[in-house]
Enzyme design. Structure first.
Site, short mmCIF file in Angstrom:
data_model
loop_
_atom_site.label_atom_id
_atom_site.label_comp_id
_atom_site.label_asym_id
_atom_site.label_seq_id
_atom_site.Cartn_x
_atom_site.Cartn_y
_atom_site.Cartn_z
N LYS A 52 -4.89 -3.16 -8.67
CA LYS A 52 -4.74 -4.05 -9.43
C LYS A 52 -3.96 -5.13 -9.21
O LYS A 52 -4.06 -6.23 -9.51
CB LYS A 52 -4.72 -3.71 -10.89
CG LYS A 52 -5.77 -2.51 -11.38
CD LYS A 52 -5.46 -2.26 -12.79
CE LYS A 52 -6.71 -1.41 -13.30
NZ LYS A 52 -6.78 -1.17 -14.84
N ASP B 296 -7.71 -5.77 -19.24
CA ASP B 296 -7.20 -4.59 -19.76
C ASP B 296 -6.43 -4.82 -20.92
O ASP B 296 -6.41 -4.05 -21.71
CB ASP B 296 -6.43 -4.01 -18.59
CG ASP B 296 -7.12 -3.15 -17.30
OD1 ASP B 296 -8.08 -2.70 -17.80
OD2 ASP B 296 -6.84 -3.29 -16.52
#
Length: 288
Positions: free
Chosen positions: A74, A110
């Site tokens: 990420k 997220d």
């Protein structure tokens, strides 16, 4: 009539058990879209972070609408994108890449996924004065920013990479106020006056067994949440429940971040409640 319209997928490591394909494809079917969601497991393909540019090139050329990014890429993927959304740039972590007009644009869903899971999953009146978080990587950056946005007084972050934890805490203090984030020194001391515990590490996943918090340190006045969803009840959550804690699994975060990613890929709003029902059905083995 269903039509083929979208190629999407997930890039990560050891992700063969991921339910993301089911989540996205079932929502596409419900909306009359032909959406294909593929897994790109770099471990299974004998690849690593150095292969990200080549893989992104190939997917972009193949006409993919976009891809999700998961552990442990990420943060690494940000160096290979043309643009980051304001939120993704602020936290330095991307879980959704959109291919648009010849450009690669990174987003982070997220944060909204984690925050929505806490808002809807914890009992009314839960305290957010001090939270201890395990993990300061890509997922940990998102959960920490979500906690700050929800008004948590202070977050204490533990990570094996102390420099990474320090950098995250420095960013949080700059954005949200001095003293609101600190690097943990001793876990037992940090938990003395904590209200909640967040596991933002892969510990507890099928491929990373164990618990991020020793069970002897768990107290019944904690709320405890885990970003892991496979298994749904991790060792941490099982031991926390046995200790009398309020527990919250990672399914809600997974569903809400997927709903955000679906919208980026297709331009259509996802039905999060419908996705949650599909997700729960898949986890219990009822995939009708």
């Amino acid at each position: 009539m269903t039509q083929f319209r979208y190629l999407t997928g997930l890039i990560g490591r050891d992700i063969q058990a991921s339910l993301s394909p089911m989540l996205h494809e079932s929502e596409g079917d419900a909306q009359g879209l032909r959406l294909v969601y593929r897994l790109f497991d770099l471990a299974a393909d004998d690849m690593d972070a150095g292969d990200l540019p080549r893989l992104l090139d190939a997917l972009h050329l193949a006409g993919f609408a976009g891809v999700n990014i998961t552990h442990p890429y990420k943060q690494a993927v940000t160096a290979h994108l043309d643009e980051l959304s304001a939120q993704a740039a602020r936290i330095g972590s991307v879980n959704t890449v959109v291919f648009s007009e010849g450009r690669r644009i990174g987003h982070n869903t997220d944060i909204q996924g984690f925050a929505e899971n806490l808002r809807t999953g914890l009992p009314s009146g839960s305290q957010f004065g001090k939270v201890v978080q395990m993990g300061g990587g890509g997922a940990g950056a998102a959960t920490a920013h979500a906690l700050m946005g929800m008004g948590v007084g202070m977050v204490t972050i533990f990570d094996p990479d102390r420099m990474r934890a320090q950098e995250l805490c420095a960013t949080l203090c700059t954005l949200y106020g001095e003293g609101r984030a600190m690097v943990g020194q001793g876990l037992s001391d940090a938990l003395v006056d904590a209200d909640g515990v967040v596991n933002a590490t892969p510990v507890g996943m099928a491929g990373y067994p164990g618990s991020a918090i020793p069970k002897a340190l768990l107290r019944p006045d904690f709320w405890v949440t885990d970003i892991v969803y496979f298994p749904l009840e991790t060792q941490l959550l099982r031991e926390a429940k046995a200790a009398g804690c309020v527990t919250l699994d990672g399914s809600g975060m997974t569903v809400h971040q997927a709903a955000g990613a679906f919208e980026h890929f297709t331009g259509r709003k996802a039905d999060a409640a419908r996705m949650a029902a599909s997700f729960r059905a898949a986890l219990t083995g009822d995939r009708r």
